[in-house]
Motif scaffolding. Structure first.
Motif, PDB file in Angstrom:
ATOM      1  N   ILE A   4       2.656   5.905   3.547  1.00  0.00           N
ATOM      2  CA  ILE A   4       3.344   4.982   2.779  1.00  0.00           C
ATOM      3  C   ILE A   4       3.497   3.917   3.401  1.00  0.00           C
ATOM      4  O   ILE A   4       3.900   3.348   4.663  1.00  0.00           O
ATOM      5  CB  ILE A   4       4.772   5.510   2.416  1.00  0.00           C
ATOM      6  CG1 ILE A   4       4.933   7.042   1.912  1.00  0.00           C
ATOM      7  CG2 ILE A   4       5.546   4.348   1.786  1.00  0.00           C
ATOM      8  CD1 ILE A   4       4.241   7.190   0.502  1.00  0.00           C
ATOM      9  N   SER A   5       2.824   2.708   2.793  1.00  0.00           N
ATOM     10  CA  SER A   5       2.877   1.463   3.236  1.00  0.00           C
ATOM     11  C   SER A   5       4.271   0.815   2.849  1.00  0.00           C
ATOM     12  O   SER A   5       4.724   0.974   1.695  1.00  0.00           O
ATOM     13  CB  SER A   5       1.547   0.447   2.874  1.00  0.00           C
ATOM     14  OG  SER A   5       0.588   1.048   3.437  1.00  0.00           O
ATOM     15  N   VAL A   6       4.928   0.012   3.670  1.00  0.00           N
ATOM     16  CA  VAL A   6       6.044  -1.193   3.366  1.00  0.00           C
ATOM     17  C   VAL A   6       5.129  -2.498   3.213  1.00  0.00           C
ATOM     18  O   VAL A   6       5.102  -2.845   4.383  1.00  0.00           O
ATOM     19  CB  VAL A   6       7.106  -0.755   4.251  1.00  0.00           C
ATOM     20  CG1 VAL A   6       8.311  -1.594   4.064  1.00  0.00           C
ATOM     21  CG2 VAL A   6       7.625   0.496   4.409  1.00  0.00           C
ATOM     22  N   ALA A   7       5.243  -3.002   2.239  1.00  0.00           N
ATOM     23  CA  ALA A   7       4.360  -4.166   2.093  1.00  0.00           C
ATOM     24  C   ALA A   7       4.981  -5.357   1.165  1.00  0.00           C
ATOM     25  O   ALA A   7       5.609  -4.930   0.550  1.00  0.00           O
ATOM     26  CB  ALA A   7       2.738  -3.787   1.608  1.00  0.00           C
ATOM     27  N   ASN A   8       4.588  -6.408   1.833  1.00  0.00           N
ATOM     28  CA  ASN A   8       5.189  -7.787   0.928  1.00  0.00           C
ATOM     29  C   ASN A   8       4.734  -8.984   1.953  1.00  0.00           C
ATOM     30  O   ASN A   8       4.913  -9.074   3.155  1.00  0.00           O
ATOM     31  CB  ASN A   8       6.698  -8.009   0.993  1.00  0.00           C
ATOM     32  CG  ASN A   8       6.950  -9.144   0.125  1.00  0.00           C
ATOM     33  OD1 ASN A   8       6.448 -10.344  -0.022  1.00  0.00           O
ATOM     34  ND2 ASN A   8       7.940  -9.024  -0.798  1.00  0.00           N
ATOM     35  N   GLY A 148       5.053 -13.865  -4.714  1.00  0.00           N
ATOM     36  CA  GLY A 148       3.992 -13.074  -4.164  1.00  0.00           C
ATOM     37  C   GLY A 148       3.838 -11.635  -4.594  1.00  0.00           C
ATOM     38  O   GLY A 148       2.942 -11.187  -4.402  1.00  0.00           O
ATOM     39  N   ILE A 149       4.861 -11.192  -5.426  1.00  0.00           N
ATOM     40  CA  ILE A 149       4.711  -9.793  -5.648  1.00  0.00           C
ATOM     41  C   ILE A 149       3.746  -9.544  -6.622  1.00  0.00           C
ATOM     42  O   ILE A 149       3.106  -8.556  -6.589  1.00  0.00           O
ATOM     43  CB  ILE A 149       6.169  -9.551  -6.152  1.00  0.00           C
ATOM     44  CG1 ILE A 149       6.087  -7.847  -6.437  1.00  0.00           C
ATOM     45  CG2 ILE A 149       6.482  -9.919  -7.554  1.00  0.00           C
ATOM     46  CD1 ILE A 149       7.569  -7.177  -6.679  1.00  0.00           C
ATOM     47  N   SER A 150       3.201 -10.341  -7.671  1.00  0.00           N
ATOM     48  CA  SER A 150       2.174 -10.124  -8.495  1.00  0.00           C
ATOM     49  C   SER A 150       0.871 -10.031  -7.979  1.00  0.00           C
ATOM     50  O   SER A 150       0.014  -8.925  -8.357  1.00  0.00           O
ATOM     51  CB  SER A 150       2.113 -11.516  -9.665  1.00  0.00           C
ATOM     52  OG  SER A 150       1.912 -12.444  -8.932  1.00  0.00           O
ATOM     53  N   SER A 151       0.693 -10.792  -6.862  1.00  0.00           N
ATOM     54  CA  SER A 151      -0.699 -10.719  -6.168  1.00  0.00           C
ATOM     55  C   SER A 151      -0.782  -9.512  -5.356  1.00  0.00           C
ATOM     56  O   SER A 151      -1.852  -8.824  -5.349  1.00  0.00           O
ATOM     57  CB  SER A 151      -0.763 -11.874  -5.029  1.00  0.00           C
ATOM     58  OG  SER A 151       0.186 -12.057  -4.182  1.00  0.00           O
ATOM     59  N   LEU A 152       0.339  -8.962  -4.672  1.00  0.00           N
ATOM     60  CA  LEU A 152       0.473  -7.547  -4.179  1.00  0.00           C
ATOM     61  C   LEU A 152       0.077  -6.540  -4.995  1.00  0.00           C
ATOM     62  O   LEU A 152      -0.758  -5.771  -4.918  1.00  0.00           O
ATOM     63  CB  LEU A 152       1.778  -7.385  -3.373  1.00  0.00           C
ATOM     64  CG  LEU A 152       1.860  -6.068  -2.566  1.00  0.00           C
ATOM     65  CD1 LEU A 152       0.810  -5.901  -1.547  1.00  0.00           C
ATOM     66  CD2 LEU A 152       3.422  -5.923  -2.185  1.00  0.00           C
ATOM     67  N   VAL A 169       2.314   2.042  -6.500  1.00  0.00           N
ATOM     68  CA  VAL A 169       3.565   1.243  -6.080  1.00  0.00           C
ATOM     69  C   VAL A 169       4.859   2.327  -6.162  1.00  0.00           C
ATOM     70  O   VAL A 169       4.742   2.750  -7.491  1.00  0.00           O
ATOM     71  CB  VAL A 169       3.850  -0.089  -6.673  1.00  0.00           C
ATOM     72  CG1 VAL A 169       5.375  -0.558  -6.424  1.00  0.00           C
ATOM     73  CG2 VAL A 169       2.852  -1.055  -6.432  1.00  0.00           C
ATOM     74  N   VAL A 170       5.328   2.752  -5.254  1.00  0.00           N
ATOM     75  CA  VAL A 170       6.560   3.879  -5.343  1.00  0.00           C
ATOM     76  C   VAL A 170       7.769   3.155  -6.142  1.00  0.00           C
ATOM     77  O   VAL A 170       8.362   3.659  -6.717  1.00  0.00           O
ATOM     78  CB  VAL A 170       6.797   4.459  -4.130  1.00  0.00           C
ATOM     79  CG1 VAL A 170       8.052   5.483  -4.146  1.00  0.00           C
ATOM     80  CG2 VAL A 170       5.553   5.118  -3.415  1.00  0.00           C
ATOM     81  N   GLY A 171       7.920   1.834  -5.380  1.00  0.00           N
ATOM     82  CA  GLY A 171       9.097   1.180  -5.947  1.00  0.00           C
ATOM     83  C   GLY A 171       9.231  -0.136  -5.197  1.00  0.00           C
ATOM     84  O   GLY A 171       8.897  -0.341  -4.083  1.00  0.00           O
ATOM     85  N   ILE A 172      10.175  -0.886  -5.924  1.00  0.00           N
ATOM     86  CA  ILE A 172      10.387  -2.222  -5.401  1.00  0.00           C
ATOM     87  C   ILE A 172      12.071  -2.116  -5.076  1.00  0.00           C
ATOM     88  O   ILE A 172      12.971  -1.666  -5.718  1.00  0.00           O
ATOM     89  CB  ILE A 172      10.440  -3.607  -6.615  1.00  0.00           C
ATOM     90  CG1 ILE A 172       9.056  -3.566  -6.966  1.00  0.00           C
ATOM     91  CG2 ILE A 172      11.061  -4.709  -6.044  1.00  0.00           C
ATOM     92  CD1 ILE A 172       8.801  -4.364  -8.315  1.00  0.00           C
TER      93      ILE A 172
END
Length: 247
Positions: A4-8, A148-152, A169-172
Motif C-alpha cells: 500500500i502506497s501513501v502518496a500525495n 494536486g489530487i487529480s494528477s495523482l 485508490v483505497v481512500g482519501i
C-alpha cells in the motif's frame, strides 16, 4: 502480501504521520508489517526511532533485501530512507526497472507493506504506485491541497490502463482537521461531494501529540495512545481494513 502506497505530491499533508501510525496500528493487530521509507528526508525512519541508512539503493549495490530491513520499537520492520534515495531516483529515471519494489519484496513474508512516498510525482513515487495494490491519499483540508489530487488519481488510472499496475485508490484521508475553521469545513464538504466513495469517514485532527511523537522515535499511537490523534488513527485503520480486506 498487500503493498500500500501513501502518496500525495504536496508536502505537509500528514503523509508520513499517516504511514507511521497506520503501520503501528496494523502491527498491533498481530499483522506482520514492513514500512518502506522512500523519501530522501527520511522522516518516517526517524519517526520510527531509526537511523537514515541502508535504503533501497542497496538493492542496486549487490545487497539482498533482507540485509536492509531493520526492526523498530513500534512493532513493525523498516527499510529506511535517506539522502542516497536521490541517487536511486536518478538511477531508475535513466534505467527504468518497472515494479522492482514488488519484485524485491517477493522473498519476504509480510501481511502488509506500507510505502511512504516522496512529496513529488517522481520516478520513486511512480515505482511505488506500480508495485502497490492500493494507495491512500492524505489530504489537508485547504484549497491548495486539492490542486494536486487529480494528477495523482490520473497517474494511477493511467498506470492501470497501460497494464503496468493493478493499483486502486483505497481512500482519501482528511488530515490535520480543525472543523472550527470555516475553510476546513468548506473543503471537507467539497470532498464529500466530489469523492463520496473514496473519502474515509474518520477525520484526523490537528493534534500536538501526533506532532511530538516523532521526536521520541515513536508513532503517535505508541507515544500517547489516549490522545485524540492516536484514537483517530486507530479508527482509520479499522476503516482501512474493512475496505482492503473486504475487497
Amino acid at each position: 502480501m498487500k503493498i500500500i502506497s501513501v502518496a500525495n505530491q504536496k508536502g505537509g499533508v500528514g503523509k508520513t504521520t499517516t504511514a507511521v501510525n497506520l503501520a503501528a496500528v496494523l502491527a498491533s493487530t498481530k499483522r506482520k508489517l514492513l514500512l518502506i521509507d522512500l523519501d530522501s528526508q527520511g522522516n518516517a525512519t526517524t519517526a520510527s526511532g531509526l537511523k537514515k541508512e541502508n535504503t533501497l539503493l542497496g538493492l542496486f549495490e549487490g545487497k539482498n533485501i533482507k540485509e536492509i530491513v531493520v526492526n523498530s520499537n513500534n512493532g513493525y520492520d523498516v527499510i529506511p530512507g535517506g539522502e542516497d534515495l536521490v541517487a536511486l531516483e536518478a538511477h531508475i529515471r535513466t534505467e527504468p526497472k518497472k515494479g522492482f519494489i514488488e519484485e524485491s519484496l517477493s522473498e519476504l513474508k509480510y501481511d502488509f507493506v506500507i510505502v511512504d512516498t516522496p512529496p513529488a510525482l517522481n520516478s520513486l513515487t511512480v515505482e511505488a504506485l506500480i508495485s502497490s495494490v492500493g494507495t491512500l491519499v492524505p489530504l489537508q483540508c485547504e484549497y491548495y491541497s486539492l490542486e494536486g489530487i487529480s494528477s495523482l488519481l490520473n497517474t494511477i488510472t493511467s498506470l492501470g490502463n497501460r497494464g503496468l499496475s493493478s493499483n486502486k485508490v483505497v481512500g482519501i484521508i482528511r488530515t490535520m482537521v480543525d472543523m472550527r475553521n470555516n475553510l476546513a469545513k468548506s473543503v471537507s464538504d467539497d470532498l464529500e461531494k466530489h469523492f463520496p466513495d473514496l473519502l474515509f469517514n474518520t477525520l484526523i485532527p490537528r493534534n500536538v501529540k501526533l506532532a511530538e511523537a516523532p521526536s521520541h522515535g515513536l508513532s503517535g499511537t505508541k507515544y500517547m495512545p489516549e490522545s485524540l490523534g492516536a484514537k483517530a488513527y486507530i479508527a482509520l485503520t479499522g476503516e482501512f481494513l474493512r475496505r482492503i480486506e473486504g475487497a
